[in-house]
Scaffold this active site. Structure first.
Site, PDB file in Angstrom:
ATOM      1  N   HIS A 370       0.795  -1.226   0.000  1.00 24.93           N
ATOM      2  CA  HIS A 370       0.000   0.000   0.000  1.00 24.93           C
ATOM      3  C   HIS A 370       0.824   1.269   0.000  1.00 24.93           C
ATOM      4  CE1 HIS A 370      -4.185  -1.291   0.594  1.00 24.93           C
ATOM      5  NE2 HIS A 370      -3.659  -2.344   1.169  1.00 24.93           N
ATOM      6  N   LYS A 561      -8.736  14.126   3.729  1.00 26.04           N
ATOM      7  CA  LYS A 561      -7.868  12.947   3.772  1.00 26.04           C
ATOM      8  C   LYS A 561      -6.926  13.148   4.949  1.00 26.04           C
ATOM      9  CE  LYS A 561      -6.589  13.977  -0.517  1.00 26.04           C
ATOM     10  NZ  LYS A 561      -6.735  12.697  -1.171  1.00 26.04           N
ATOM     11  N   ARG A 562      -6.132  12.105   5.299  1.00 21.95           N
ATOM     12  CA  ARG A 562      -5.175  12.305   6.378  1.00 21.95           C
ATOM     13  C   ARG A 562      -4.267  13.499   6.077  1.00 21.95           C
ATOM     14  NH1 ARG A 562      -4.994   8.620  10.922  1.00 21.95           N
ATOM     15  NH2 ARG A 562      -2.950   9.467  11.316  1.00 21.95           N
ATOM     16  N   LYS A 567       0.676  14.631   0.747  1.00 19.14           N
ATOM     17  CA  LYS A 567      -0.646  14.884   0.159  1.00 19.14           C
ATOM     18  C   LYS A 567      -0.832  16.374  -0.198  1.00 19.14           C
ATOM     19  CE  LYS A 567      -2.724  11.034   2.725  1.00 19.14           C
ATOM     20  NZ  LYS A 567      -3.341  10.100   1.771  1.00 19.14           N
ATOM     21  N   THR A 669      -8.695   6.673  -2.553  1.00 23.55           N
ATOM     22  CA  THR A 669     -10.052   6.212  -2.860  1.00 23.55           C
ATOM     23  C   THR A 669     -11.038   7.359  -2.653  1.00 23.55           C
ATOM     24  OG1 THR A 669     -10.218   5.302  -0.629  1.00 23.55           O
ATOM     25  CG2 THR A 669      -9.768   3.743  -2.412  1.00 23.55           C
ATOM     26  N   LYS A 673     -14.650   8.470  -4.575  1.00 26.08           N
ATOM     27  CA  LYS A 673     -15.921   8.812  -3.921  1.00 26.08           C
ATOM     28  C   LYS A 673     -16.420  10.177  -4.389  1.00 26.08           C
ATOM     29  CE  LYS A 673     -14.246   6.166  -0.111  1.00 26.08           C
ATOM     30  NZ  LYS A 673     -13.288   6.243   0.998  1.00 26.08           N
TER      31      LYS A 673
END
Ligand code: IMP
Length: 829
Positions: A370, A561-562, A567, A669, A673
């Site tokens: 992952h 998101k985290r 990110k 993911t 969504k």
């Protein structure tokens, strides 16, 4: 003893009776007989619990029937081993899958109760950090919907991911006591109680056969107790089992102390053993190396494998059929010890010869990678493994020895390759490399998007790919449309169903039928109306909960998101500051009003991520109260991002920020969504964004920034962020506004660590290098938004092309290409 009652017959009668009983009747019985409440004493939570117990009653007959059928047919079963399952709330999802959501809502309405309100009383099961745990939860839904004999195995943490609140704009963590008000879905199974050993020593004996046998003695023992949750498929009779382990002190061990009269020590030991499942480690994308975490990992795989063998042994006298009846999927390296534990059980406890045991192990185990971030790859100190799991360390060395012999045969003289591929990292302190262990012990190694799989094969695990290319494959992640469209976005699901029917609920590719409607003015109008109503709902919620006023006609722009540097929430904030600057410079004639939402948790020890949260809230504080920007630009940080909050967010979103540095996000993911709910993506060519672009077409997505190879090339030639800063006046202004304390005048240096990391510490994630491209792309977003027909068309085409991103597709691929498990329909009598 003489039997007077035919239980089997009675069971059938009870089930018949239950099937004829109305939901509301069951609901009232549960209120009376399970909760012992009446209309005077029942609280709203009691009504929720009664609804949940009633729904569970409808599941039980199918659950038992499904499990019996698996035994009768002696099917191959797949065990999905994951230390994290971020399942969220279950009531709405279970009612949808049972096909009784609307009937139930109406009958409760007749009783004066609002189902939506009751659902708010369910605690989120937050037994995961982020994407990896949510993926596991979506997989459970798809396995049951596809009628595959699948089991989720995980840990019943007493405290899940922490509850995040904001205090003075800073993240503060609170314990997530999710079991406080009882969990109506779980069934404790004290009959499945397994001992798990830790510490101790290994004794070696020479067996008369001439072989050495090993026994693990003087070990501490903790007990693992099972708790089961039913997982119903959509519109079928399959109900699979999701089994979580909870640690209990071993009675034998306690008794030693109690018998010695040392009551206090007995009780102390009890709570020490029970700490094993006390709390989920809140880390994400970094590896901590804590002893309790390794204990959790072993506890999990030991209990799970004992349970798998118990089930197998019920129907089989020899081990030969094991690989034909059992598939084990390792969700990341957290359950990597399953490889070693399986070998221990086969070799030490069943006396299977090594070669045969290894053949079985590698046929059964499969591994999903992952992450490509080096700091996230799990490694455990050899000294710690030696102390906690002495026999496992011996087995790891033996596996390594045999494996490196093979490598040497293929690459004679290549010492460097041997060093890279070894399960043991030699320096500076010896460590076990869990990723290497998983690859060596599995027949399949998969990445979670096409791009990520290529990086796994060509970069992080290249040597392994060269040795055994046949093991490597891609299984692009997905999401379940049952939760993320049908449940979360009722309005959109109903509109879609009005035009193309309901088949998309189990076959997401059916959404392609929307393509011809993308230009249809009437459909477009209804599509916009749905989004508008969802935005109004969200606006009302934001007004009530975080307590902010927002403009419902502004562009709803989300990054949820985290919190992690890779990110690049920071890039998004820089853009907000840029817009703020431009609004002050009056550089817009027609500014598209925007509300920029952030949500996400930072690991409690991740100082930089927490400071970025503070930066977001500080920018929000200034921007949201500035008369010049009011109603045109707002920045909102929504606290405590969770599955239930996500279900509110996606339906209201118009722009989805997927802006990680190319080559860092394995899949994502959230991106799927958002797109499934009609938001357009602004993103880099990273993770599954690449495949989203392929599916929706490049005209229907906003792509910016460097590609993976460009990031690599830039770094190889020596990336100097200062050149970007010095050559872009806007960027310089933005950074200077932050570094000089405009957003935090009382502590002007507060955000210096952030700007210093960008300017002077290498800007590891290339925020400055991608800034100009991001700003230009955001301008294109704003221009497109002005043309609502084009925007709506793009939105429809995004949804229409989401078929690939259902976990139904992902799971079918796992089933066919890795597990070899078969569709097993369940007929009710
Ligand atoms: P488990 O998979 O062994 O945990 O059992 C789950 C359920 O399967 C039980 O609650 C039973 O309903 C059913 N079951 C267990 N053993 C058998 C068997 O030998 N034959 C048929 N059904 C079984």
């Amino acid at each position: 003893m003489e039997q007077h009652i035919d239980i089997d017959e009675l069971e059938k009668l009870c089930i018949q009776e239950k099937n004829q009983e109305s939901f509301v009747n069951t609901f009232v019985k549960r209120l009376l007989y399970t909760l012992a409440k009446d209309k005077y004493s029942a609280t709203a939570r009691d009504y929720f619990l009664s609804a949940a117990y009633a729904a569970k009653d409808y599941l039980v007959a199918r659950w038992i029937k499904t499990q019996q059928e698996y035994y009768y047919q002696d099917v191959k079963r797949v065990y999905y081993l994951s230390m994290e399952f971020l399942t969220g709330r279950a009531l709405g999802n279970n009612l949808i899958n049972l096909g009784i959501y609307d009937a139930c809502r109406r009958s409760l309405e007749d009783a004066g109760l609002d189902l939506q309100d009751l659902m708010e009383y369910e605690s989120d099961a937050g037994l995961g950090n982020g994407g990896l745990g949510r993926l596991a939860a979506c997989f459970l839904d798809s396995m049951a919907t596809l009628q595959l004999p699948g089991y989720g195995y995980g840990m019943r943490y007493e405290y899940g991911i922490f509850y995040q609140i904001l205090k003075d704009g800073y993240q503060v963590e609170k314990p997530d006591n999710w079991l406080r008000y009882q969990n109506p879905w779980e069934i404790p199974r004290p009959e499945f109680l397994y001992p798990v050993k830790f510490y101790g020593e290994i004794q070696q004996h020479l067996h008369p056969s001439g072989e050495f046998h090993y026994t693990w003695v003087n070990a501490d023992i903790a007990m693992a107790m099972a708790y089961d949750t039913p997982i119903p498929g959509y519109g079928n009779n399959t109900v699979n089992t999701f089994r979580l382990w909870s640690a209990k002190a071993s009675r034998d061990f306690d008794l030693q102390f109690f018998n010695r009269g040392d009551y206090m020590q007995a009780v102390e030991h009890k709570s020490e053993a029970e700490t094993i499942t006390k709390v989920l480690y809140p880390e994400d994308s970094t590896m901590q190396g804590k002893e309790l975490r390794l204990k959790q990992e072993y506890f999990f795989v030991s209990a799970t494998l004992q349970d798998i063998f118990r089930r197998y042994d019920k129907k089989h006298d020899s081990i030969d059929e094991f690989p034909n009846k059992v598939a084990i999927q390792l969700n990341d390296t957290h359950p990597a010890l399953a490889v070693v534990e399986l070998m221990r059980l086969l070799v030490d406890e069943r006396f299977i010869p090594w070669e045969k045991a290894w053949d079985i192990t590698t046929k059964v185990c499969a591994y999903t990678n992952h992450t490509i971030l080096p700091e996230a790859l799990e490694r455990w100190k050899v000294s710690l493994v030696q102390k906690l799991l002495p026999r496992h360390l011996q087995l790891i060395y033996e596996i390594n020895h045999r494996f490196l012999d093979q490598v040497w045969i293929h690459n004679p003289g290549d010492h460097d390759r041997l060093r890279r591929m070894s399960l043991i990292e030699e320096s500076p302190e010896k460590q076990v490399r869990m990723g290497n262990l998983c690859i060596v012990g599995s027949h399949s190694v998969n990445g979670v998007s096409e791009l990520h799989t290529e990086i796994v094969k060509n970069r992080i695990f290249r040597d392994f790919y060269e040795l055994t290319p046949e093991k490597f494959n891609c299984k692009t992640n997905g999401i379940t449309q049952r939760r993320w469209l049908v449940l979360a976005n009722r309005r959109l699901a109903d509109l879609i169903a009005d035009y193309i029917g309901n088949d998309f609920v189990t076959d997401l590719y059916q959404l392609k039928q929307l393509i011809p409607l993308a230009d249809n003015p009437e459909f477009q109008q209804k599509w916009r109306q749905v989004k508008h109503e969802n935005k109004l709902d969200f606006t009302a919620w934001v007004r009530k909960h975080p307590g902010e006023r927002i403009n419902p006609d502004s562009l709803f722009d989300f990054q949820v998101k985290r919190m992690h540097e890779y990110k690049r929430q920071l890039l998004n904030v820089l853009h907000v500051v840029y817009l703020y600057l431009k609004l002050h410079q009056e550089q817009y004639t027609e500014f598209v009003p925007r509300t920029v939402f952030f949500a996400g948790k930072a690991a409690p020890g991740y100082t930089m991520a927490k400071l970025i949260i503070k930066l977001i809230t500080s920018v929000g504080h200034l921007v949201n109260h500035d008369p010049i920007t009011r109603d045109r630009l707002k920045v909102i940080f929504l606290p405590n991002y969770s599955v239930s909050l996500a279900q509110r967010i996606f339906p209201a979103a118009e722009l989805s920020e997927q802006i990680s540095t190319a080559g860092t996000e394995a899949s994502g993911t959230g991106n799927m969504k958002f797109a499934l709910n009609g938001a357009l993506t602004i993103g880099t060519l990273d993770g599954a964004n690449v495949e989203i672009r392929e599916e929706v077409g490049e005209d229907n997505i906003f792509i910016f920034g460097m590609k993976t190879h460009e990031v690599e090339e830039l770094k190889a030639k020596g990336y100097d962020p200062l050149t970007y800063y010095n050559s872009n006046a806007d960027l310089k202004n933005v950074i200077d506004m932050i570094s000089t304390g405009l957003f935090c005048p009382e502590t002007p240096d507060l955000f210096r660590p952030i700007t210093d990391s960008l300017l002077y510490h290498g800007d590891q994630y290339c925020v400055l290098a991608d800034f100009a491209s991001y700003v230009a792309c955001q301008q294109q977003v704003a221009e497109t938004y002005k043309d609502q027909e084009t925007w709506t068309k793009m939105s429809i085409l995004n949804v229409a092309n989401m078929g690939k991103f259902s976990t139904d597709r992902t799971i079918q691929q796992y089933a066919d290409e890795i597990w070899g498990v078969k569709h097993t329909p369940i007929e009710m009598d």
